[in-house]
Design a protein around this motif. Structure first.
Motif, PDB file in Angstrom:
ATOM      1  N   ASP A   8       0.794  -1.224   0.000  1.00  0.00           N
ATOM      2  CA  ASP A   8       0.000   0.000   0.000  1.00  0.00           C
ATOM      3  C   ASP A   8       0.828   1.277   0.000  1.00  0.00           C
ATOM      4  N   ALA A   9       2.150   1.153   0.058  1.00  0.00           N
ATOM      5  CA  ALA A   9       3.021   2.330   0.049  1.00  0.00           C
ATOM      6  C   ALA A   9       4.442   1.887  -0.277  1.00  0.00           C
ATOM      7  N   PRO A  10       5.232   2.761  -0.900  1.00  0.00           N
ATOM      8  CA  PRO A  10       6.606   2.381  -1.270  1.00  0.00           C
ATOM      9  C   PRO A  10       7.560   2.451  -0.076  1.00  0.00           C
ATOM     10  N   VAL A  11       7.275   1.656   0.945  1.00  0.00           N
ATOM     11  CA  VAL A  11       8.111   1.622   2.136  1.00  0.00           C
ATOM     12  C   VAL A  11       8.486   0.181   2.419  1.00  0.00           C
ATOM     13  N   PRO A  12       9.666  -0.078   2.979  1.00  0.00           N
ATOM     14  CA  PRO A  12      10.073  -1.461   3.259  1.00  0.00           C
ATOM     15  C   PRO A  12       9.267  -2.057   4.402  1.00  0.00           C
ATOM     16  N   VAL A  13       9.049  -3.353   4.313  1.00  0.00           N
ATOM     17  CA  VAL A  13       8.421  -4.103   5.388  1.00  0.00           C
ATOM     18  C   VAL A  13       9.527  -4.752   6.208  1.00  0.00           C
ATOM     19  N   VAL A  14       9.605  -4.418   7.486  1.00  0.00           N
ATOM     20  CA  VAL A  14      10.631  -4.958   8.378  1.00  0.00           C
ATOM     21  C   VAL A  14       9.997  -6.066   9.212  1.00  0.00           C
ATOM     22  N   HIS A  15      10.575  -7.248   9.159  1.00  0.00           N
ATOM     23  CA  HIS A  15      10.022  -8.372   9.900  1.00  0.00           C
ATOM     24  C   HIS A  15      11.114  -9.024  10.746  1.00  0.00           C
ATOM     25  N   GLY A  16      10.688  -9.872  11.676  1.00  0.00           N
ATOM     26  CA  GLY A  16      11.636 -10.546  12.560  1.00  0.00           C
ATOM     27  C   GLY A  16      12.383  -9.583  13.458  1.00  0.00           C
ATOM     28  N   THR A  17      11.716  -8.539  13.938  1.00  0.00           N
ATOM     29  CA  THR A  17      12.402  -7.495  14.701  1.00  0.00           C
ATOM     30  C   THR A  17      12.755  -7.962  16.107  1.00  0.00           C
ATOM     31  N   ARG A  18      13.892  -7.490  16.573  1.00  0.00           N
ATOM     32  CA  ARG A  18      14.347  -7.693  17.945  1.00  0.00           C
ATOM     33  C   ARG A  18      14.603  -6.322  18.558  1.00  0.00           C
ATOM     34  N   ARG A  19      14.124  -6.102  19.775  1.00  0.00           N
ATOM     35  CA  ARG A  19      14.260  -4.800  20.422  1.00  0.00           C
ATOM     36  C   ARG A  19      15.369  -4.851  21.461  1.00  0.00           C
ATOM     37  N   SER A  20      16.217  -3.856  21.455  1.00  0.00           N
ATOM     38  CA  SER A  20      17.246  -3.737  22.482  1.00  0.00           C
ATOM     39  C   SER A  20      17.309  -2.291  22.950  1.00  0.00           C
TER      40      SER A  20
END
Length: 483
Positions: A35-47
Motif C-alpha cells: 500500500d506504500a513504497p516503504v520497506p516491510v521490516v520483519h523478525g524485529t528484535r528490540r534492544s
C-alpha cells in the motif's frame, strides 16, 4: 610500553553531559509494502542501551577505568530505565531534569537505519553541589554535550577545573570552555561552527575535504582558545590541529558497519588517555584505532548485548600471554555476534619484517578484524631449533599489537594452531602464498565450521632466517677497525 609522560593507567574519568536512552528495532527487509513504497521490516528484535553521554561513560568504563557520569535525570520512566541500565557500570551523579529524558528509537534492516523516532525534550535545570564537587575533584573530564543543557548549567565548574578537559561539542550547545585540552567535532560540525563564528557563506567546502577540515580546525583552535581540535573524518580517520600544520591520523583499516556512537568511542578513548598523561597526538591515534574497532565489532548494538566484554585496550599496554589470548577470544566472539568477518593469521613472527607486515595488512583487509596466532617460545624452539626464537614471545606480542592492522593477538604452545583455531573459529584463516603447494593440517578443521583458508601474496626475499644470517655475518666496526 606507555606514552612518555604517562601516569598510572586507568585514571578515573568524570563524564559530564546529556544522557539519552536509545532503542533499536532490528530486523530484515526483503520487500516493499503493497500500500506504500516503504520497506516491510520483519523478525524485529528490540534492544535498549545508554545513549549520548551515558554511552560515552559506559565506553570509558569498559576500558577498565573508574567513571563518574554527571548528567540530568528526572522522575520519568525513561530516566528510571536508564538508571537501571547504568547500575554497576558507572557512578551516577544527577542534576535535576525539567521534562522527560530524551530517547530515540531506530528501526534498522540489517545495518541500515530506515527510520528514527525521537521522544522527550527534557533539559537540565540547574547545577547540584555533588556535580560541582565531582568536577572540582576530577583529574580527567569528558564533556559529551548533546545540546540539552547539562554542560551549560555546569559551565562555571568546567571553566575552573584544573583537570584535562576533552569536549565533544554539539551544534545546539555552547562552545567549549577556553583552555580545553582537546575538542572533537565531526567535519560537518566543524564547518557549521566556523560559519557561525565568521558568517562566511562565501567560503566553499562541504566539510569532507582535508583542506576544509584543516582550515576549520585552525579557526576553531583560535576562536575557542583551546589547546587542540581533532576533526573526525569517519572512514578517513581524524585531523588534529594545534592551530598550525595539522596531523592526519588515518584509520588502520576499512571498517564497514553501524557508525552510531563512534564519536563517543573516539572521545572516550582520547579523554581517558589524556587523563593518564598521554600526549595529544598519541591519544588521538589510539582514539582513531578504537573507533575503527568499535564500528567493526558491531558498534552500539554490540555494546548493548555484550557490555561486560567491551574492553578496548590501549595498543601500547602490554598484556600477559594468557590475558592476550583471552582478549583475542572475546574480540572474535564480539565480531561474530555482530555478524562480521573474523580473520586469523598465524606464525612465529620472530624478527618482524616487511613480508610479515604486508601479509598482515592484506589479511586485515579481507575481513572486519584480524587476530594473529603466535607460536610460544617452546613451540618456536621445537620447530626452528635451539637458537630460536631470537625475540621472546612477550616482545613479539607487543610488536604485533602495535601494528594498526592487528586487532588482537593469541599465543599457542602446540606445533600447529588447531586447538586455538577451534576456540577462535575464524571465518578466514590467512596464510602466505609460500604455502601454496604445502598441505595445511588445519585446513579440514577450518572448513568444518564453514571457514575458508585463504592464501595471500608474500613478498619475496624476506625471511627471519635470512635477516639473522646477514646480521650474524656483518662485520661490527668500532673506531674504524674490525672487532
Amino acid at each position: 610500553m606507555t606514552h612518555p609522560g604517562t601516569t598510572t593507567p586507568g585514571t578515573p574519568l568524570v563524564v559530564v553531559g546529556d544522557a539519552l536512552l536509545d532503542h533499536d528495532l532490528c530486523g530484515h527487509a526483503e520487500r516493499l509494502a503493497p500500500d506504500a513504497p516503504v520497506p516491510v521490516v520483519h523478525g524485529t528484535r528490540r534492544s535498549s542501551r545508554p545513549g549520548g553521554a551515558a554511552l560515552a561513560a559506559c565506553l570509558a568504563a569498559a576500558d577498565g577505568r573508574p567513571v563518574t557520569l554527571v548528567t540530568a535525570l528526572g522522575a520519568d520512566p525513561a530516566s528510571d530505565t536508564l538508571r537501571r541500565l547504568l547500575a554497576g557500570r558507572v557512578e551516577l551523579v544527577e542534576v535535576p531534569l525539567d521534562g522527560s529524558l530524551s530517547s530515540k528509537t531506530r528501526v534498522l534492516a540489517g545495518d541500515r537505519p530506515l527510520l528514527r523516532l525521537d521522544d522527550g525534550e527534557g533539559r537540565a535545570r540547574e547545577a547540584s553541589r555533588e556535580a560541582v564537587a565531582a568536577i572540582t575533584a576530577a583529574r580527567g573530564v569528558l564533556v559529551a554535550d548533546y545540546g540539552r543543557g547539562t554542560a551549560d548549567v555546569l559551565r562555571d565548574a568546567l571553566s575552573r577545573t584544573t583537570a584535562s578537559v576533552v569536549w565533544d561539542p554539539h551544534l545546539r550547545g555552547r562552545p567549549p570552555v577556553p583552555g580545553a585540552r582537546l575538542v572533537t567535532p565531526s567535519a560537518q560540525e566543524a564547518r557549521v561552527f566556523v560559519r557561525q563564528l565568521d558568517d562566511e557563506e562565501g567560503q566553499s567546502g562541504d566539510g569532507a575535504g582535508l583542506r576544509t577540515a584543516a582550515r576549520d580546525a585552525r579557526a576553531l583552535v583560535r576562536a575557542w582558545q583551546v589547546q587542540a581540535v581533532a576533526v573526525t573524518l569517519g572512514e578517513r580517520g581524524a585531523l588534529l590541529s594545534h592551530g598550525e600544520t595539522p596531523l592526519l591520523v588515518p584509520t588502520p583499516a576499512a571498517a564497514s558497519g553501524d557508525p552510531c556512537g563512534a564519536g563517543d568511542r573516539f572521545a572516550a578513548t582520547a579523554a581517558g588517555l589524556l587523563a593518564d598523561g598521554a600526549f595529544t597526538e598519541a591519544a588521538v591515534q589510539a582514539a582513531v584505532h578504537a573507533a575503527t574497532r568499535y564500528v567493526a565489532e558491531g558498534g552500539a548494538r554490540a555494546m548493548a548485548t555484550t557490555a561486560e566484554d567491551q574492553r578496548i585496550r590501549r595498543p601500547e599496554q602490554p598484556l600477559p600471554d594468557g590475558d592476550t589470548t583471552a582478549d583475542a577470544l572475546r574480540t572474535a566472539a564480539r565480531v561474530r555476534t555482530a555478524g562480521r568477518t573474523v580473520v586469523a593469521a598465524g606464525g612465529c613472527f620472530d624478527l618482524l619484517h616487511a613480508g610479515h607486515v604486508a601479509l598482515l595488512q592484506a589479511a586485515r583487509r579481507a575481513g572486519d578484524c584480524l587476530i594473529v596466532c603466535v607460536n610460544s617460545d617452546d613451540s618456536v624452539r621445537r620447530r626452528k631449533g635451539d637458537g630460536r626464537p631470537l625475540v621472546p614471545v612477550a616482545d613479539r606480542v607487543r610488536v604485533l599489537r602495535a601494528l594498526e592492522c592487528v586487532d588482537a593477538v593469541a599465543v599457542f604452545d602446540e606445533d600447529t594452531p588447531e586447538r586455538l583455531l577451534a576456540e577462535l573459529r575464524p571465518h578466514i584463516w590467512a596464510k602466505g602464498g609460500d604455502y601454496a603447494r604445502t598441505p595445511l593440517p588445519e585446513q579440514p578443521l577450518v572448513e568444518s565450521w564453514g571457514g575458508q583458508v585463504l592464501l595471500l601474496p608474500y613478498l619475496d626475499g624476506r625471511s627471519t632466517t635470512g635477516l639473522a644470517r646477514r646480521a650474524a655475518s656483518s662485520p661490527v666496526r668500532s673506531g674504524g677497525r674490525r672487532r
